[in-house]
Design a protein around this motif. Structure first.
Motif, PDB file in Angstrom:
ATOM      1  N   SER A  92       0.861  -1.180   0.000  1.00  0.00           N
ATOM      2  CA  SER A  92       0.000   0.000   0.000  1.00  0.00           C
ATOM      3  C   SER A  92       0.896   1.227   0.000  1.00  0.00           C
ATOM      4  O   SER A  92       1.673   1.427   0.938  1.00  0.00           O
ATOM      5  N   ILE A  93       0.790   2.022  -1.041  1.00  0.00           N
ATOM      6  CA  ILE A  93       1.667   3.178  -1.221  1.00  0.00           C
ATOM      7  C   ILE A  93       0.865   4.469  -1.061  1.00  0.00           C
ATOM      8  O   ILE A  93      -0.037   4.755  -1.849  1.00  0.00           O
ATOM      9  N   ASN A  94       1.181   5.229  -0.021  1.00  0.00           N
ATOM     10  CA  ASN A  94       0.598   6.562   0.193  1.00  0.00           C
ATOM     11  C   ASN A  94      -0.934   6.534   0.201  1.00  0.00           C
ATOM     12  O   ASN A  94      -1.581   7.354  -0.448  1.00  0.00           O
ATOM     13  N   LEU A 147       4.013  -1.078   3.424  1.00  0.00           N
ATOM     14  CA  LEU A 147       3.184   0.120   3.268  1.00  0.00           C
ATOM     15  C   LEU A 147       4.039   1.364   3.440  1.00  0.00           C
ATOM     16  O   LEU A 147       5.032   1.363   4.168  1.00  0.00           O
ATOM     17  N   CYS A 148       3.645   2.410   2.730  1.00  0.00           N
ATOM     18  CA  CYS A 148       4.328   3.705   2.818  1.00  0.00           C
ATOM     19  C   CYS A 148       3.286   4.774   3.122  1.00  0.00           C
ATOM     20  O   CYS A 148       2.206   4.790   2.517  1.00  0.00           O
ATOM     21  N   VAL A 149       3.605   5.648   4.076  1.00  0.00           N
ATOM     22  CA  VAL A 149       2.691   6.724   4.466  1.00  0.00           C
ATOM     23  C   VAL A 149       3.457   8.032   4.616  1.00  0.00           C
ATOM     24  O   VAL A 149       4.670   8.047   4.783  1.00  0.00           O
ATOM     25  N   GLU A 150       2.718   9.128   4.580  1.00  0.00           N
ATOM     26  CA  GLU A 150       3.301  10.441   4.819  1.00  0.00           C
ATOM     27  C   GLU A 150       3.526  10.636   6.314  1.00  0.00           C
ATOM     28  O   GLU A 150       2.711  10.198   7.134  1.00  0.00           O
ATOM     29  N   SER A 151       4.625  11.305   6.649  1.00  0.00           N
ATOM     30  CA  SER A 151       4.962  11.513   8.053  1.00  0.00           C
ATOM     31  C   SER A 151       5.784  12.795   8.169  1.00  0.00           C
ATOM     32  O   SER A 151       6.005  13.503   7.185  1.00  0.00           O
ATOM     33  N   HIS A 207       1.133  11.750  11.837  1.00  0.00           N
ATOM     34  CA  HIS A 207       1.912  11.168  12.924  1.00  0.00           C
ATOM     35  C   HIS A 207       3.398  11.213  12.601  1.00  0.00           C
ATOM     36  O   HIS A 207       3.798  11.103  11.437  1.00  0.00           O
ATOM     37  N   ARG A 208       4.205  11.344  13.646  1.00  0.00           N
ATOM     38  CA  ARG A 208       5.639  11.146  13.504  1.00  0.00           C
ATOM     39  C   ARG A 208       5.913   9.661  13.277  1.00  0.00           C
ATOM     40  O   ARG A 208       5.047   8.809  13.539  1.00  0.00           O
ATOM     41  N   PRO A 209       7.112   9.301  12.801  1.00  0.00           N
ATOM     42  CA  PRO A 209       7.409   7.878  12.579  1.00  0.00           C
ATOM     43  C   PRO A 209       7.150   7.000  13.798  1.00  0.00           C
ATOM     44  O   PRO A 209       6.606   5.900  13.664  1.00  0.00           O
ATOM     45  N   GLU A 210       7.504   7.488  14.990  1.00  0.00           N
ATOM     46  CA  GLU A 210       7.285   6.671  16.178  1.00  0.00           C
ATOM     47  C   GLU A 210       5.795   6.481  16.467  1.00  0.00           C
ATOM     48  O   GLU A 210       5.373   5.446  17.007  1.00  0.00           O
ATOM     49  N   GLY A 239       7.566   2.290   5.149  1.00  0.00           N
ATOM     50  CA  GLY A 239       8.407   3.402   4.738  1.00  0.00           C
ATOM     51  C   GLY A 239       7.651   4.696   4.947  1.00  0.00           C
ATOM     52  O   GLY A 239       6.422   4.691   5.066  1.00  0.00           O
ATOM     53  N   PHE A 240       8.384   5.820   4.993  1.00  0.00           N
ATOM     54  CA  PHE A 240       7.773   7.119   5.224  1.00  0.00           C
ATOM     55  C   PHE A 240       8.141   8.105   4.119  1.00  0.00           C
ATOM     56  O   PHE A 240       9.282   8.120   3.652  1.00  0.00           O
TER      57      PHE A 240
END
Length: 221
Positions: free
Chosen positions: A143-145, A172-176, A197-200, A216-217
């Motif tokens: 799942s990408i973005n 999966l990759c999301v915005e962060s 959200h921040r990566p953590e 991934g972020f």
């Protein structure tokens, strides 16, 4: 538990963005409301409403090749893309690995209707919170973005669904954001994001949902 992998960085960083102009040039709230209709304006309309015209140009083949190599995909393996959009990446995966079986799901009927015709028969309109496949159906689920477009209660369910239909491999990759500057840039640039959200924070949500795949972020420096 999986690991952080930067598959997308070189593609994301190749685009130059004027974050302030994004806010002052148009009514940002109106643009976001139009984008969240997931129709023509989002995919192929003005850039202020989304992609500004998403047309196939072959740019995702290197990403597909990286994924095939990293996850050891082979003919007969099954791959699902949650939030596949026009399915350009799914098409490139079939080029990178002959004999791969692919499936995609997206909230946008327009995106599916205008997807790469070679893989269009394997796409489904629907919501990531309820996937129409049995448990452990896919050798790789990606799942990408997409997941940052879900509200937090939807996000938990979508992560559980992604885990459910995967045999053992997922990405999966999301915005962060990692700083106040990146947070401001993300807020300026995004049109459809619901989960910030921040990566953590993302990793906490992954753990809470029992997601064991890779991630991934995308950040906006």
């Amino acid at each position: 538990m999986g690991q952080e992998i930067d598959f997308l960085g070189r593609f994301h960083n190749a685009t130059k963005r004027d974050y302030v102009q994004r806010v002052v040039e148009h009514d940002k709230a109106e643009c976001a409301a139009i984008a969240k209709q997931w129709g023509f304006d989002y995919w192929d309309g003005d850039r202020s409403h989304g992609f500004g015209g998403m047309r196939y140009d072959g740019r995702w083949l290197p990403l597909a090749e990286d994924m095939v190599k990293h996850y050891g995909l082979k003919a007969g393996d099954k791959v699902l893309d949650i939030g596949c959009g026009k399915a350009f990446l799914l098409y490139e995966l079939t080029r990178a690995c002959a004999g791969l079986e692919v499936a995609g799901l997206d909230i946008s009927q327009y995106g599916i209707d205008n997807a790469k015709e070679e893989v269009r028969p394997f796409l489904h309109q629907g919501n990531a919170t309820s996937l129409p496949w049995p448990d452990a159906s896919f050798d790789l689920v990606i799942s990408i973005n997409t997941f940052h477009n879900l509200q937090v209660h939807e996000l938990d369910q979508a992560l559980r669904e992604m885990q459910r239909v995967s045999k053992d491999k997922a990405y999966l990759c999301v915005e962060s954001y990692r700083s106040e500057c990146e947070k401001a840039n993300l807020l300026y640039w995004q049109l459809t994001c619901e989960s910030f959200h921040r990566p953590e924070g993302w990793r906490f949500l992954f753990d809470m949902a029992g997601y064991t795949g890779d991630w991934g972020f995308i950040t906006f420096a």
